[in-house]
Design a protein around this motif. Structure first.
Motif, PDB file in Angstrom:
ATOM      1  N   UNK A  98      25.003  17.059  47.036  1.00 56.68           N
ATOM      2  CA  UNK A  98      24.162  15.929  47.428  1.00 56.68           C
ATOM      3  C   UNK A  98      24.971  14.636  47.502  1.00 56.68           C
ATOM      4  N   UNK A  99      26.010  14.506  46.666  1.00 62.90           N
ATOM      5  CA  UNK A  99      26.914  13.353  46.770  1.00 62.90           C
ATOM      6  C   UNK A  99      27.602  13.345  48.131  1.00 62.90           C
ATOM      7  N   UNK A 100      28.058  14.527  48.568  1.00 60.56           N
ATOM      8  CA  UNK A 100      28.736  14.625  49.866  1.00 60.56           C
ATOM      9  C   UNK A 100      27.783  14.281  51.002  1.00 60.56           C
ATOM     10  N   UNK A 101      26.560  14.801  50.921  1.00 59.57           N
ATOM     11  CA  UNK A 101      25.552  14.492  51.933  1.00 59.57           C
ATOM     12  C   UNK A 101      25.273  12.995  51.960  1.00 59.57           C
ATOM     13  N   UNK A 102      25.108  12.395  50.786  1.00 55.25           N
ATOM     14  CA  UNK A 102      24.790  10.973  50.688  1.00 55.25           C
ATOM     15  C   UNK A 102      25.900  10.110  51.286  1.00 55.25           C
ATOM     16  N   UNK A 103      27.146  10.471  51.011  1.00 56.82           N
ATOM     17  CA  UNK A 103      28.276   9.708  51.563  1.00 56.82           C
ATOM     18  C   UNK A 103      28.248   9.719  53.089  1.00 56.82           C
ATOM     19  N   UNK A 104      27.947  10.860  53.668  1.00 58.73           N
ATOM     20  CA  UNK A 104      27.945  10.970  55.126  1.00 58.73           C
ATOM     21  C   UNK A 104      26.734  10.284  55.745  1.00 58.73           C
ATOM     22  N   UNK A 105      25.591  10.336  55.059  1.00 57.70           N
ATOM     23  CA  UNK A 105      24.423   9.597  55.543  1.00 57.70           C
ATOM     24  C   UNK A 105      24.734   8.101  55.540  1.00 57.70           C
ATOM     25  N   UNK A 106      25.388   7.620  54.493  1.00 58.60           N
ATOM     26  CA  UNK A 106      25.764   6.207  54.425  1.00 58.60           C
ATOM     27  C   UNK A 106      26.736   5.832  55.537  1.00 58.60           C
ATOM     28  N   UNK A 107      27.520   6.815  55.972  1.00 57.96           N
ATOM     29  CA  UNK A 107      28.477   6.574  57.056  1.00 57.96           C
ATOM     30  C   UNK A 107      27.833   6.663  58.434  1.00 57.96           C
ATOM     31  N   UNK A 108      26.538   7.026  58.486  1.00 58.61           N
ATOM     32  CA  UNK A 108      25.833   7.037  59.758  1.00 58.61           C
ATOM     33  C   UNK A 108      25.510   8.404  60.324  1.00 58.61           C
ATOM     34  N   UNK A 109      25.898   9.467  59.625  1.00 60.33           N
ATOM     35  CA  UNK A 109      25.576  10.812  60.104  1.00 60.33           C
ATOM     36  C   UNK A 109      24.091  11.106  59.914  1.00 60.33           C
ATOM     37  N   UNK A 110      23.558  11.945  60.797  1.00 58.44           N
ATOM     38  CA  UNK A 110      22.178  12.431  60.692  1.00 58.44           C
ATOM     39  C   UNK A 110      22.243  13.908  60.339  1.00 58.44           C
ATOM     40  N   UNK A 111      21.452  14.326  59.358  1.00 61.18           N
ATOM     41  CA  UNK A 111      21.527  15.702  58.865  1.00 61.18           C
ATOM     42  C   UNK A 111      20.324  16.533  59.299  1.00 61.18           C
ATOM     43  N   UNK A 112      20.625  17.758  59.728  1.00 60.27           N
ATOM     44  CA  UNK A 112      19.603  18.795  59.939  1.00 60.27           C
ATOM     45  C   UNK A 112      20.132  20.075  59.322  1.00 60.27           C
ATOM     46  N   UNK A 113      19.225  20.917  58.838  1.00 58.95           N
ATOM     47  CA  UNK A 113      19.646  22.155  58.165  1.00 58.95           C
ATOM     48  C   UNK A 113      19.029  23.382  58.823  1.00 58.95           C
ATOM     49  N   UNK A 114      19.810  24.433  58.874  1.00 58.24           N
ATOM     50  CA  UNK A 114      19.304  25.713  59.357  1.00 58.24           C
ATOM     51  C   UNK A 114      19.796  26.835  58.455  1.00 58.24           C
ATOM     52  N   UNK A 115      18.962  27.854  58.320  1.00 52.71           N
ATOM     53  CA  UNK A 115      19.302  29.014  57.504  1.00 52.71           C
ATOM     54  C   UNK A 115      18.563  30.226  58.029  1.00 52.71           C
TER      55      UNK A 115
END
Length: 373
Positions: A227-244
């Protein structure tokens, strides 16, 4: 957070012989399977396993099993190779091109649908960026490009930036997507590399975002470090979607699936697709019949917020992405979400129920077909 991992990242393991926690009675079968299908993981991801639980979901995802030697299925069930237009580029749907930029992953999932990439001597990855990028430049209908593999984050950041920089120079490419499992497998790849976060910040602009298409399959993968890694990238402007995929023994019950979907949404990661497990060789032990999976997904969504239940249940078939919509006492309902043939787009299909069906062909002929208006 492990301080040692913050310095140099977790150790990579490419042989199961390096795992000291394997029970003695499993070693022979694991090694036999490993001779046919690659093993790869790292100390961090293996640390998520509860070895006292033989049904631990992370263990099932990453540790080889003799069940993988089941001969049912094929190595390219979605006929991806038929959509290769130049080396390393798949172009199945008009607006979307896939660039296969790596043939290595941070870990080898036992249910991988691209096992052929690890087995074939004839590589499918991009070898000539100029040819691949020229194809994209010369096809203005391509509005988004998905970098995939393998895992693009196995490339050095400079290599990945070289590709992204050139894609950003193509006016008609509005969205760049990076398909990665690295936030689950090894979030230290992101946290230990400020240059990668800076690269996302540079190219994920207010009008042209970079999407991180993550692949969290179980809530246990959503650790504080992940979640730290996800948060860092969201702060950098990335948009996240997940698939499984929906996977037997991993997320095939409403409670575990609801926990996954809810925690993703809480972290700012949109639940995007739940896939029907593809009938790839070695995957049969993971496959859940379509109608059973549909019931699991719908019950899980009952325990989710509106943001967590945005997920679609999709079969990635050779003819297109088919959304499984619902069922009643007699029929199962599907429609094309994306179609290789434009004439199939919006096609609505009604099939006689078949509780054993695991793929489209198991349904034989549809009871009726119409076009959605």
């Amino acid at each position: 957070m492990n301080d040692n991992y913050r310095k140099k990242g977790p150790k990579i393991l490419t042989r199961t012989a390096e795992i000291t926690s394997l029970p003695e009675n499993e070693i022979e079968g694991v090694r036999k399977t490993e001779q046919q299908f690659s093993f790869r993981s790292n100390e961090y991801y293996l640390s998520l396993i509860d070895w006292s639980d033989e049904n631990d979901p992370i263990r099932r995802i990453i540790i080889p099993s003799v069940d993988e030697l089941d001969e049912r299925g094929e190595f390219d069930p979605s006929a991806e190779s038929a959509n290769i237009v130049v080396k390393g580029i798949q172009h199945k749907y008009s607006p979307t091109a896939l660039m296969i930029v790596s043939e290595v992953c941070g870990g080898v999932c036992r249910y991988c649908f691209r096992k052929r990439i690890f087995l074939d001597t004839e590589s499918e990855i991009v070898e000539d960026n100029h040819e691949a990028l020229d194809y994209i430049r010369n096809n203005p209908q391509i509005s988004n490009v998905l970098l995939t593999g393998g895992d693009p984050l196995m490339l050095k950041t400079k290599q990945l930036e070289h590709i992204i920089e050139q894609l950003r120079e193509i006016e008609h490419v509005k969205i760049i997507r990076i398909g990665t499992r690295m936030p689950a497998f090894n979030p230290y790849r992101i946290l230990n590399d400020p240059s990668f976060i800076d690269m996302i910040r540079k190219y994920s602009t207010k009008d042209k975002r970079i999407y991180m298409m993550t692949h969290f399959s179980h809530v246990n993968e959503l650790t504080d470090v992940a979640l730290d890694a996800v948060s860092e990238l969201i702060s950098a402007g990335a948009v996240f979607s997940n698939q499984t995929p929906i996977l037997r023994g991993v997320n095939d019950n409403p409670e575990s699936l609801a926990k996954l979907l809810n925690k993703l949404a809480e972290a700012g990661v949109t639940p995007y697709y739940v896939f029907q497990c593809r009938p790839t060789k070695g995957n049969f032990k993971f496959s859940v019949p379509v109608e059973e999976a549909l019931s699991i997904i719908e019950e899980a969504k009952m325990h989710c917020s509106g943001l967590a239940k945005r997920v679609r249940y999709i079969m990635s078939h050779k003819t297109g992405k088919i959304e499984i919509l619902g069922k009643d006492e007699k029929f199962t309902y599907m429609k094309y979400h994306q179609a290789a043939d434009i004439n199939d787009y919006k096609k609505f299909m009604v099939f006689n129920k078949n509780p054993k069906a695991q793929w489209l062909e198991d349904y034989k002929e549809p009871a009726s077909v119409s076009k959605m208006i």
